[in-house]
Each structure stands twice: as C-alpha cells, then as structure tokens.
Design a protein around this motif. Structure first.
Motif, mmCIF file in Angstrom:
data_model
loop_
_atom_site.group_PDB
_atom_site.id
_atom_site.type_symbol
_atom_site.label_atom_id
_atom_site.label_comp_id
_atom_site.label_asym_id
_atom_site.label_seq_id
_atom_site.Cartn_x
_atom_site.Cartn_y
_atom_site.Cartn_z
ATOM 1 N N TYR A 115 0.836 -1.210 0.000
ATOM 2 C CA TYR A 115 0.000 0.000 0.000
ATOM 3 C C TYR A 115 0.871 1.260 0.000
ATOM 4 O O TYR A 115 0.652 2.192 -0.789
ATOM 5 N N LEU A 116 1.867 1.282 0.857
ATOM 6 C CA LEU A 116 2.755 2.438 0.943
ATOM 7 C C LEU A 116 3.617 2.570 -0.314
ATOM 8 O O LEU A 116 3.872 3.685 -0.786
ATOM 9 N N GLN A 117 4.047 1.449 -0.860
ATOM 10 C CA GLN A 117 4.841 1.469 -2.085
ATOM 11 C C GLN A 117 4.023 2.041 -3.239
ATOM 12 O O GLN A 117 4.535 2.820 -4.058
ATOM 13 N N THR A 118 2.745 1.686 -3.291
ATOM 14 C CA THR A 118 1.856 2.214 -4.335
ATOM 15 C C THR A 118 1.686 3.719 -4.185
ATOM 16 O O THR A 118 1.707 4.465 -5.174
ATOM 17 N N LYS A 119 1.515 4.204 -2.951
ATOM 18 C CA LYS A 119 1.374 5.641 -2.726
ATOM 19 C C LYS A 119 2.645 6.387 -3.150
ATOM 20 O O LYS A 119 2.564 7.486 -3.701
ATOM 21 N N LEU B 295 1.322 7.910 -6.527
ATOM 22 C CA LEU B 295 0.730 9.156 -6.042
ATOM 23 C C LEU B 295 1.775 10.180 -5.619
ATOM 24 O O LEU B 295 1.440 11.283 -5.213
ATOM 25 N N GLY B 296 3.049 9.789 -5.701
ATOM 26 C CA GLY B 296 4.134 10.734 -5.426
ATOM 27 C C GLY B 296 4.389 11.034 -3.966
ATOM 28 O O GLY B 296 5.061 12.012 -3.633
ATOM 29 N N HIS B 297 3.864 10.199 -3.058
ATOM 30 C CA HIS B 297 4.087 10.461 -1.644
ATOM 31 C C HIS B 297 5.571 10.361 -1.289
ATOM 32 O O HIS B 297 6.299 9.526 -1.840
ATOM 33 N N ILE B 298 5.989 11.208 -0.369
ATOM 34 C CA ILE B 298 7.402 11.294 0.012
ATOM 35 C C ILE B 298 7.630 10.324 1.165
ATOM 36 O O ILE B 298 7.413 10.656 2.320
#
Length: 201
Positions: free
Chosen positions: A189-193, A197-200
């Motif tokens: 989930y975090l890897q996808t974001k 989605l460009g999350h830092i």
C-alpha cells in the motif's frame, strides 16, 4: 485531487461552537464544520491561537484504520503521531471526513476485496469506477481560512496537500514528515502511494 475551491459550497458550510476535548494525548479544543452531508473536525491545541507558525495536519478519515486499528494502511499511526506532536508543540489537526479517499465505506470495503485478489489500492478504485483519489478539499480551504492561518508547518507526505495549502495563500514554513513503521500488511500500500501518487516516503 480537486484543489479548486467552490465558492458556492463554501457559503453553505455550517460551523459549531468551540468545545473542550480531554484525550489520552492531552487536552484540546474542537470545532465541527458541516459541508452538505459531511462533517469535519478541527482539533486544536489549547495554545493554538498564540502560535505564530503552528503544526497542521490534514487527516483524511479512515474508519478501519483510525478506529479499528487496521494494519492495511498507516492512517492510525499517522493520526497518533500528529496528535502527539500538536499536544507537545501546539497546532491543529483537520479531520477530513471523506472515507476511502471519498468513495465511502461500502466502496472502500469493496476495494479491500479487490486488494485481497491482488489489485493495488489505485487499481481497485479504478476497477470500481472511481478516480484514484476522489477527495474534494473545499471544506478544508474554508477551515484554514476560518482559523486565520497564514504560515504553518505542514505534517504530510503528500505533495498534493502541499500544493493545495499553497493554493489557499498559506505559506508552508516546513514540511514535517508523517513517517511511521511499516508492516507486512501495508508495505505494498505504501509502495503504491510512493510510486503512483508521489508520496514522500
């Protein structure tokens, strides 16, 4: 993410009075805002109005994470981190009640079902006929304006939230990372974001 403020909707927002809220993290003031059928919450440290550059987190509602403690996401951990930070340093959390990136609880659980079958969080939303992120930030813009924020330290990993806050004419002094421990259930989930989605992170 819709970063445009809809003036007509802003005029229709209903505000509550400010009330005291003692919690396990400390004592806060709270104020509610009703935007159509959605109700949002401003959670403020007691010294919030006296801080020139307060910490601010815009936290999107996640019933499964925030309330039940789901390990599929990092929402509960991020909310706890923000509450601890503003309790110690002073600031504000805007609890943005748009469940599942604004697809609602039923569709969020349907998205979970698709994730169980191998789809990532974005693919699941798209397969259900939604955008990757359906959130509307109109009410957030109203709340930021209502609380007279000019310069803040923004607790976020999301570059689009940075873009939105700046579009409201608010200066971001510092971005404070909202990084918490990962686990085997939220790793993808975090890897996808991060990747889509460009999350830092």
């Amino acid at each position: 993410m819709n970063i445009n403020l809809k003036e007509q909707k802003i005029k229709n927002i209903i505000e509550s009075q400010v009330a005291n809220l003692p919690t396990r993290y400390g004592n806060f003031d709270i104020k509610a805002y009703k935007d159509g059928c959605q109700e949002h919450l401003a959670i403020m440290s007691k010294n919030f109005k006296n801080i020139k550059v307060p910490l601010v987190r815009i936290h999107s509602e996640c019933l499964t994470g925030d309330t039940i403690g789901s390990l599929k996401c990092d929402c509960n951990n991020q909310l706890a981190l923000a509450l601890e930070l503003i309790s110690k340093e002073g600031g504000l959390i805007i609890y943005h009640r748009q469940e599942g990136r604004n697809i609602g609880l039923v569709n969020k659980v349907n998205a979970y079902n698709l994730q169980d079958k191998g789809f990532n969080t974005i693919e699941a939303n798209l397969k259900l006929g939604f955008e990757a992120d359906e959130r509307d930030y109109t009410a957030i813009g109203f709340i930021l304006k209502d609380l007279n924020l000019k310069k803040i330290k923004l607790i976020t990993n999301n570059p689009k939230k940075i873009e939105f806050v700046k579009s409201c004419g608010i200066e971001i002094d510092t971005r404070v990372p909202a990084l918490t421990k990962t686990n085997k259930h939220n790793k993808n989930y975090l890897q996808t974001k991060k990747e889509h989605l460009g999350h830092i992170l």
